[in-house]
Design an enzyme around this catalytic site. Sequence first.
Site, mmCIF file in Angstrom:
data_model
loop_
_atom_site.group_PDB
_atom_site.id
_atom_site.type_symbol
_atom_site.label_atom_id
_atom_site.label_comp_id
_atom_site.label_asym_id
_atom_site.label_seq_id
_atom_site.Cartn_x
_atom_site.Cartn_y
_atom_site.Cartn_z
ATOM 1 N N ALA A 142 57.272 49.439 44.012
ATOM 2 C CA ALA A 142 57.344 49.214 45.458
ATOM 3 C C ALA A 142 57.193 47.726 45.744
ATOM 4 O O ALA A 142 56.553 47.001 44.977
ATOM 5 C CB ALA A 142 56.237 49.997 46.138
ATOM 6 N N GLY A 177 56.592 52.432 41.313
ATOM 7 C CA GLY A 177 57.767 53.128 41.848
ATOM 8 C C GLY A 177 58.956 53.023 40.910
ATOM 9 O O GLY A 177 59.837 53.898 40.909
ATOM 10 N N GLU A 188 58.441 55.755 38.579
ATOM 11 C CA GLU A 188 58.620 57.020 39.316
ATOM 12 C C GLU A 188 60.103 57.310 39.542
ATOM 13 O O GLU A 188 60.544 58.451 39.440
ATOM 14 C CB GLU A 188 57.872 56.952 40.650
ATOM 15 C CG GLU A 188 56.356 56.953 40.455
ATOM 16 C CD GLU A 188 55.607 56.820 41.763
ATOM 17 O OE1 GLU A 188 55.752 55.770 42.411
ATOM 18 O OE2 GLU A 188 54.897 57.761 42.140
ATOM 19 N N GLU A 215 49.543 51.408 40.148
ATOM 20 C CA GLU A 215 49.163 51.467 41.574
ATOM 21 C C GLU A 215 47.654 51.379 41.786
ATOM 22 O O GLU A 215 47.179 50.795 42.740
ATOM 23 C CB GLU A 215 49.692 52.753 42.202
ATOM 24 C CG GLU A 215 51.180 52.760 42.490
ATOM 25 C CD GLU A 215 52.017 53.185 41.302
ATOM 26 O OE1 GLU A 215 51.494 53.234 40.159
ATOM 27 O OE2 GLU A 215 53.208 53.467 41.503
HETATM 28 N N1 COA Z 1 56.441 43.578 44.887
HETATM 29 C C1 COA Z 1 56.630 42.349 45.398
HETATM 30 N N2 COA Z 1 56.560 41.228 44.674
HETATM 31 C C2 COA Z 1 56.283 41.357 43.371
HETATM 32 C C3 COA Z 1 56.080 42.604 42.762
HETATM 33 C C4 COA Z 1 56.178 43.755 43.579
HETATM 34 N N3 COA Z 1 56.017 44.987 43.092
HETATM 35 N N4 COA Z 1 55.832 42.420 41.458
HETATM 36 C C5 COA Z 1 55.879 41.099 41.251
HETATM 37 N N5 COA Z 1 56.158 40.463 42.404
HETATM 38 C C6 COA Z 1 56.326 39.024 42.597
HETATM 39 C C7 COA Z 1 55.034 38.251 42.382
HETATM 40 O O1 COA Z 1 54.289 38.201 43.571
HETATM 41 C C8 COA Z 1 55.544 36.897 41.970
HETATM 42 O O2 COA Z 1 55.922 36.241 43.151
HETATM 43 P P1 COA Z 1 55.732 34.650 43.284
HETATM 44 O O3 COA Z 1 56.597 34.055 42.216
HETATM 45 O O4 COA Z 1 56.177 34.381 44.674
HETATM 46 O O5 COA Z 1 54.275 34.392 43.069
HETATM 47 C C9 COA Z 1 56.819 37.220 41.206
HETATM 48 O O6 COA Z 1 57.178 38.553 41.573
HETATM 49 C C10 COA Z 1 56.655 37.181 39.701
HETATM 50 O O7 COA Z 1 55.519 37.965 39.359
HETATM 51 P P2 COA Z 1 54.459 37.475 38.258
HETATM 52 O O8 COA Z 1 53.379 38.461 38.264
HETATM 53 O O9 COA Z 1 54.112 36.058 38.525
HETATM 54 O O10 COA Z 1 55.352 37.542 36.955
HETATM 55 P P3 COA Z 1 55.004 38.173 35.555
HETATM 56 O O11 COA Z 1 56.266 38.084 34.785
HETATM 57 O O12 COA Z 1 53.776 37.564 35.007
HETATM 58 O O13 COA Z 1 54.669 39.716 35.825
HETATM 59 C C11 COA Z 1 54.969 41.954 36.666
HETATM 60 C C12 COA Z 1 55.637 40.604 36.333
HETATM 61 C C13 COA Z 1 56.011 42.809 37.340
HETATM 62 C C14 COA Z 1 54.461 42.606 35.406
HETATM 63 C C15 COA Z 1 53.780 41.707 37.619
HETATM 64 O O14 COA Z 1 54.229 40.926 38.691
HETATM 65 C C16 COA Z 1 53.215 42.973 38.199
HETATM 66 O O15 COA Z 1 52.360 43.584 37.579
HETATM 67 N N6 COA Z 1 53.669 43.351 39.402
HETATM 68 C C17 COA Z 1 53.115 44.472 40.122
HETATM 69 C C18 COA Z 1 53.703 45.746 39.647
HETATM 70 C C19 COA Z 1 53.102 46.881 40.421
HETATM 71 O O16 COA Z 1 51.909 47.014 40.531
HETATM 72 N N7 COA Z 1 53.958 47.741 40.967
HETATM 73 C C20 COA Z 1 53.516 48.855 41.719
HETATM 74 C C21 COA Z 1 53.503 48.516 43.139
HETATM 75 S S1 COA Z 1 52.722 49.812 44.054
#
Ligand code: COA
Length: 722
Positions: A61, A100, A103, A123
Amino acid sequence: MAQFTRVSGSVGLITLQNPPVNALSAAVRQGIIDTVQRSLSDPKVKSVVICGQNGIFCGGADIKEFGSDMRGPPLVPMIHTIEAAHKPVVAAIEGIALGGGLELALGCHYRIAHSKARLGLPEVTLGLLPAAGGSQRLPRLIGVPAALNLITTGRHVTAAEALQLGIVDVVTDHNTVDAAVKFALSAAGETGQPLDARRISTHPCPRPSDLDALFEEVMHKVRQSARGAIAPVACVQAVRAAATLPYTQGMEREKELMATLFTSGQARALQYCFFSQRAVGRWSMPSGACWDTSKPRPVHKAAVIGLGTMGRGITVALAQTGLSVVAVETQEKQLVEAKQAVSGMLQRGAKRHGVAPALDKISYSQDIQAVADVDLVIEAVFEDMALKKKIFQQLSAVCKPGTFLCSNTSGLDVDHLASQTRNPELVVGMHFFAPAHVMKLLEVVYGPRSSPQAVATAMQLGKKMGKVSVAVGNCRGFVGNRMLKPYMEQALFLLEEGATPELVDRALEEFGFAMGVFRMSDLSGLDVGWRVRKADGLVEPGTASGQSARIRQGRRYSPLGDLLCEQGRFGQKTGRGWYQYDKPGSRVARADPWLHGFLEEYRARHGLVARQIHHQEVLERCLYALINEGFRILEDGIAAGPEDIDTIYVFGYSWPRHRGGPMFYAAMVGLPKVLERLEHYHQAHPDVPYLQPCGLLRRLVASGSPPVQRWREVIKKLHSHL
Ligand code: COA
């Protein structure tokens, strides 16, 4: 957005497009609905592959949407449509399938993952649960115990583990989309009704025989480790619904639980932490220099000076990044012990990660001359200014021109160290936290003369070492330890006024700290602070008998810690401190009747009458004093914003993440209330300057107590008026 193309004649390829992680924003969800519809109604399309652009399937999400009014189509019916499709749908998972994203993949009929992909339902780390069917489908697919583990911890699994668990059907080392297309072609050719068996929501959930006992045990463990966080508990409840209710009712329960979590303060706090952790990488200095304009210099070879506990941890963390490390320790015995300890730590770490230990990356020496050709030095000797000064003079003479000189001091003046060198612009602080190869926090301390390049280089090195690096200004204790001082001071005053270490610690642990202030102090050693106070001229041995013993340098002072140290009670290492331990080094703290007697005697000697102290007062006095210092730090420009302070406290001081960090917590409590309570306590204790409300706090209240995300504007205005 989602793009539709037809490939190999009959495969509809849907590509999610929303950089950087193809999060499921409203536009992406709409795009998926449109392209799935198109694929299903196009007679030329016999099967469908869903993938993400740029080698990333989907990061889940769009977290940025959570604070808004969440427009656009919901995920649940979208995933149901995919699952109910009469044409095979294959998820091609590259990079990540998280939240998501996973999912969505669980709604597909088949899942093919690249060997480097990572999958998970994180989440819970954002204060939520997987509410697009994840909590109901995953247990049906991989069983209740494994699903509980993944959903309550939010941990990511590798493709290999996902295959073993049964989350994915195939893992490939080759082009995942090509493999998925091939798979889709053959799945479309299959006769009979194989798709029915691929719709996970129609599967019965495997029921462990001892279901009640299993859930009871898991719930107990989860509650213990959650430290007051509500999402992990809701995750268990959701999985229980999967195991005990029909799918449709389970989905109702999932929705109900999510509704409570979604609007909770904890979810807001955890999502704030997520963005703060990333925002601190975009650091800036008062000079205007920042991450965007300052280029780090590459570091190929680094050195560590001093192989005590901290130096050993730093050496391990550096070697694990693949850097060559020169580890210097002048004392032979210490060097021999350090070699053994470092090798052990590297071997254990390597075993855990299934890689070869980086033993050959380290060369040991007793001679400081060995650091002559390194790009960066981290000094990690004992916290003694005279010793550190000497070492910086030596380093400045020995190192090649341009070598960055960093000090792992926990609070000494970095600029003073810089003044010992020929090139003060190359000097910064790198304050690691013990154990340095484990703890995620790094304070990168810039002095007035540190160059932006030195800061950028230290920040980047920290990132490479897997640390959350926060750039902070140079002052006594920097950010973390400076704020800890008033917190500790209030805890001591509370003992004088009638509390016990157990009462204070219980209040703080119920709040969510892993350890209360006294247990923490016993763990890190009471002698450390004692030595610093002695150097500051605060300790007056044996004079705690007179009234003046409770005043130092014109302000109220508690000598309680000094008195314990005089008795050799240094904490866990001596088996006695604020608590008693079965033997030196033991970790189980037990209340100590001797200490209670000692406190009573102390109060009697100073004419103090013990009163009953409630948890609320402990929290208000300890936490608001700490927060007040946080406001001063912002006012002084030592931290660029509240996110920096909060990240430091969450990663370095076990502040409960679901409470966002001290500054976020203050905003949640309400700044007018924090101000009112500080005023109240300051009136009661006028000789305690830490309780006097900071000007910035007053100013924020006067500006209508804006949300924490808008404090920087007020701080900026404040600084422009100065
Ligand atoms: N929604 C919105 N923005 C997101 C995102 C999400 N689900 N996941 C990552 N981003 C954004 C980050 O805020 C970051 O933005 P920025 O560059 O403006 O700071 C950018 O994407 C890169 O993320 P970052 O965490 O710096 O890169 P990474 O390669 O180290 O890690 C992920 C990537 C996807 C593993 C990590 O961002 C993450 O764990 N995201 C959350 C995933 C999550 O919890 N999803 C469930 C949502 S309910």
